[in-house]
Design an enzyme around this catalytic site. Structure first.
Site, mmCIF file in Angstrom:
data_model
loop_
_atom_site.group_PDB
_atom_site.id
_atom_site.type_symbol
_atom_site.label_atom_id
_atom_site.label_comp_id
_atom_site.label_asym_id
_atom_site.label_seq_id
_atom_site.Cartn_x
_atom_site.Cartn_y
_atom_site.Cartn_z
ATOM 1 C CG ASP A 41 43.611 67.106 19.317
ATOM 2 O OD1 ASP A 41 44.956 67.180 19.059
ATOM 3 O OD2 ASP A 41 42.860 65.720 18.968
ATOM 4 C CG ASP A 45 51.190 65.317 18.459
ATOM 5 O OD1 ASP A 45 50.737 66.462 17.872
ATOM 6 O OD2 ASP A 45 51.045 64.203 19.581
ATOM 7 C CB CYS A 93 24.448 51.327 36.294
ATOM 8 S SG CYS A 93 25.125 52.519 35.779
ATOM 9 C CB CYS A 153 24.231 56.364 36.687
ATOM 10 S SG CYS A 153 23.593 56.484 34.758
ATOM 11 C CB CYS A 187 21.074 52.722 35.450
ATOM 12 S SG CYS A 187 22.121 52.548 33.932
#
Lengths: 646, 646
Positions: free
Chosen positions: B89, B124, B274, B276, B279
């Protein structure tokens, strides 16, 4: 065995179930263990999924010579090497699958007791969905007979008595009533596997509701044979506490993966849509390349990870008061499940579910689609609005919905109208139906999130409610000055705060309670920051506090005294046994086993008056249970006492 | 850099994007790496989440003395120790957050090139949602000027040119058109973070659609700053390919956990909803007890696990043709997101999305609620039904919906009616609108699952379609013999198979194509098992095969020859450049870069005629892209050739 409610939402609950082998938190899942072929050992389950309870089959152990012997000599816990709670099944399902099984109904109960099962199951008669009503009736007759005979054999073991009755709601309900009267400890809803296999969720929901209506709420309910997470949220919302899963292993053998939205074949997968440890450590391609034996184990692990994940999602939803949101979202995964949601719109079921629905929740009501308006909590809101609320005038001006609170943004217009007519009723025509201005900060009016444009079904329902509410009223829509010219003028000044306080009191405590509470010199303390009502005093005594979170009142002791004096027994009362009186007088909370009576209009989280059997006021508190629950439970808190009489 | 479509659904796509540092499969997520403070190292990301691409900030590297030096000497990949693709960026977002940043727009592009970034971003001008149209116009003017100036500096680096234009659709579209004409490689949609932060999803959807309408479809589109999985499915369905997440780290710092339905505070969690690895290996209580530093890392890991899980869910949905189902389900998680779905009902957007929608899918269309009837694929179905289908008679009998196929169960009644009137049109009044009997096995009519009772909005929409379709017809509802007496009798016998074949051909290829294809002696081979049409012969030549999966025709070469002869250019044609002709004649598929023209009515998965620039038929095949895509893409397949001219 102790069974007590700790948290609740919809008709679902988080309970603590105490067994000789540890405490189990419900809702929970019992993986099925076949002692002959273990994919995952119980110890691995404990480690990986925190498994607190599992189920194995006493019929298989009983007929296998070595297992039979070992189970009797060292007990089922040592046999399968698990120190948590173990439920055993009896061979009923085998009799359904393989035809008659040569087991004696009483022998198998004694056997389960003798091998040290924590929960043993009677040999009930499996009722199939296609049987005639007469056959179903005969089946439950035999089941109840066996249940009665089994009780004397249970010893220290908890006894599970399944509810049967095929797809006939009246038989299910009757069977449930009959087994509730037996000294049993655990109630599976049986004979539902064929319904789930054929995605007959509409019938399944009817069966669960009928069974729950007949059952005591004070014992655990098990949806026997339900192992797919797709139906867990709805089943819990209807009051089921336990599931058992052989699906994790069966689907794994078939190389299929369970997800909350359904089941998919591993061979069809390219990206694994899951982050469980199995799916995080393998790509789909890697899973496909494993040796079959190893692959089956990994798939079984995945299947249990996602099944327990769904149980945890449900627990989280109950804690945050979002169980209906979860149920509605899950229903969008399967059109047959969505179809089954229509059953909940039947008046009789709605009112059954409303009875268990808390009056306030920690989280805002979220619109998910056309199901939302049909929730039991919304039904309650309107029941109370129609029965308890009294509009301030027969002439009303209606506004469209603003920002939350519902009237926000209309201050100037409302002022103009009230200059012309001080008493006129102001109504907001909202997604939740008519909202009188006085109630626009009350749960769930202000604590709800709808899209600006909802679906037509919701709009139609809201409009119908608005029309019905205002059918004897003269309602003008707000259209600037043209509305003003049509207004009759009124003379009497109105105290807006008193009007709001009175209206919320009527909604919370019953019609007329506002007048009763405000029958004196009223002083109101408001939040300096938000200008919202905080504390209400009557003749200098603090009678009410409004909670910022839900816009509902906390009833103070001085307010309770006024209501107790003016509102006749049994309204708002929870009556406690003399044995409990000294504890209540110390400020302790009310335990369910000491409740002797209760106003049947009270709902979970309603404010209540705690009285002795002579209706002497002891304290004020907040109900955690409804009347049926208070009178049924032997364990746990019924009312959280807030202030005691001094 | 190569960018090609591999799979697609809705306006979403799975693409292969080739970079100097490996191939990236889209849709994909770029975790934001702050080289000054790493929570999780890029190598750990690679190991744990299979991270293929990440994003870091050249502005931060540039202004930090040591990093600046190291980046120039050894390159950004070695600096942050990642051998995958890296996007950088430029400081635009910093200028939005902190005000003016002292960076030269061209210097920062050259710097990114010099440190070896795979994708560098121009500086930009960030357009905010609250700026005036004039300010937004000025902003995009400057952005486009800088983009043009940056091109000559990009070297081997891919250049990312963001689309700006605030919330003004016409400015977004114009900006997109302007940057599409520049030799850039990657198109972020910029300035959307404030929209996401304020849950202004309706504006976000409008911005994405306007940008996509102006952009070439042949380059990757990145929703810049979007890191919450809540909006991933909808953004992908509208054509976004990349997301970037700093949310995983920011929320973790704030002790919040990301879920697909929103974000929740760890302190409010009791059961972790969860599975994952984070978790699964911790309880909520354990996470709360960790040292803060360790806890933040675990939460960041969880946040990335679930973010990538959502990316995988989207990929899986695209592969199975269920992306709209996923989008609609996710919309139920958030009323503002649901509100944003209404934007997709606007005719202009619907027709844009329809252009990218495949004509058939591997999986049945599943109803999820009142959104389903508004899908672009359903819109297409009705467009083709109204434009291409011709009822067999002006007199019709209407049946309610049966089992799938739509008419199942009405065989006897239909026979009775046809005895009386052989030519009468038979219509099924379905959830998807009117279904002519001849089309009842065609996708999605037979391949759709609706509940028996859907919502009122869907019913209203279906009824309106039915009424509109039959407005010049004389329609009787089937009511047994009473219907029969009202029927006029017809004389001519009708060949039912020919009628069905003709109708499906008209829907697939265009009105009249059925007559053209059936202009000879027709023989039909049917499945012995299902009695369904399989192969169609005309004058002894095999012209069509019906696929069992979707009830649509595969066009055989002999059928293609007939259509080519009788249907004028450019209808059904894909025109290939002379250079490609020898390859097509060998049976090779058509690559996009060789397509010179195409019928604009063709849609992904439509059958097509492959011709040379003189309209000589070369082969028959199936489109993978629409016209705009065929003419825009430089890489990848445009048409899968099935049979070549011999």
């Amino acid at each position: 065995m102790k069974f007590e409610i700790k948290e609740r939402d919809a008709a679902g609950r988080i309970c603590r179930f105490t067994t000789p082998h540890g405490t189990v938190t419900t809702p929970n899942l019992m993986p099925v263990i076949n002692p002959n072929k273990l994919l995952i050992t119980p110890q691995e389950m404990r480690n990986w999924f925190h498994t607190e309870i599992l189920i194995t089959n006493s019929y298989i152990i009983n007929k296998h010579e070595r297992l039979h012997k070992e189970a009797l000599s060292k007990g089922v816990h040592k046999l399968i090497k698990f120190d948590g709670a173990i439920m055993t099944d009896s061979g009923t399902f085998q009799s359904y699958v393989y035809g008659d099984v040569a087991v004696d109904p009483l022998e198998i109960v004694a056997f389960q007791r003798d091998i040290g099962s924590d929960i043993g199951t009677i040999l009930d008669v499996f009722g199939t969905p296609d049987q005639t009503k007469a056959a179903a009736r005969q089946g439950i007759g035999e089941t109840v007979k066996r249940a009665k005979a089994s009780v004397s054999l249970k010893g220290e073991m908890a006894l599970a008595c399944p509810i049967q009755g095929s797809i006939y709601p009246e038989l299910r309900q009757r069977c449930a009533q009959q087994v509730s009267n037996i000294d049993a400890d655990f109630f599976p809803i049986g004979g539902v596997v064929p319904l789930m296999e054929n995605q007959r969720y509409t019938d399944l929901v009817k069966v669960i509701l009928a069974s729950k209506k007949g059952l005591t709420p004070a014992k655990p309910v098990h949806l026997f044979g339900a192992g797919h997470p797709l139906i867990f949220p709805l089943a819990v919302a209807l009051g089921c506490d336990f599931f058992d899963s052989s699906a994790y292993a069966k689907y794994a053998q078939d190389e299929r993966m369970i997800f909350y939205w359904g089941t998919e074949k591993l061979e069809d997968m390219s990206a694994l849509p899951c982050s469980c440890p199995v799916c995080s450590n393998h790509t789909a391609a890697e899973l496909k390349e494993l040796e079959r034996k190893e692959r089956i184990v990994e798939l079984a692990k995945h299947n249990l990870y996602v099944s327990y994940e769904e149980i945890n999602k449900i627990k989280h939803a109950i804690s945050t008061g979002t169980l209906w949101e979860l149920v509605e979202r899950r229903a969008t995964c399967n059109p047959y499940l969505l179809e089954a949601m229509n059953v909940l719109r039947i008046e009789d079921h709605k009112s059954f579910l409303e009875y268990y629905e808390p009056v306030s929740k920690p989280t805002a009501l979220f619109y998910t689609g056309s199901q939302t308006i049909h929730r039991p909590g919304v039904y309650r809101l309107h029941t109370r609005l129609f029965k308890r609320f009294r509009p301030s005038s027969n002439q009303a001006v209606a506004f469209p919905e603003g920002k939350k609170p519902y009237s926000a943004g209309y201050e100037e217009q409302i002022k103009k109208i009230r200059k012309k007519n001080t008493q006129i009723a102001i109504l907001i025509d909202s997604h939740l139906g008519p909202v009188p201005l006085e109630l626009d900060e009350m749960y769930p009016y202000a604590q709800s999130v709808f899209p600006k444009i909802s679906d037509i079904e919701t709009e139609d329902a809201a409009t119908a409610l608005f029309d019905s509410f205002t059918k004897n009223m003269d309602v003008l829509s707000w259209k600037g000055n043209s509305t003003l010219t049509k207004l009759k003028t009124s003379e009497k000044e109105v105290d807006r705060d008193a009007q709001r306080i009175s209206a919320v009191c009527d909604m919370q405590f019953g019609r007329g309670c506002g007048d009763v509470l405000l029958g004196g010199d009223i002083a109101v303390v408001k939040s300096k920051k938000t200008d919202k009502i905080r504390n209400v005093y009557c003749n200098g005594r603090h009678i009410l506090s409004m909670r910022a979170s839900d816009g509902l009142f906390t009833l103070k002791l001085d307010g309770a005294k006024i209501l107790h004096k003016k509102i006749p027994f049994p309204l708002l009362r929870v009556v406690v046994h003399d044995d409990a009186v000294p504890f209540i007088k110390e400020g302790k909370s009310v335990f369910a086993k000491f409740v002797t009576d209760c106003d049947e209009e009270l709902r979970p989280l309603d404010e209540c008056l705690i009285v002795d059997i002579k209706d002497q006021l002891l304290a004020v508190g907040r109900c955690l249970l409804n009347k049926t629950e208070m009178l049924s439970f032997s364990f746990g808190m019924a009312v959280k006492t807030r202030e005691k009489i001094t």
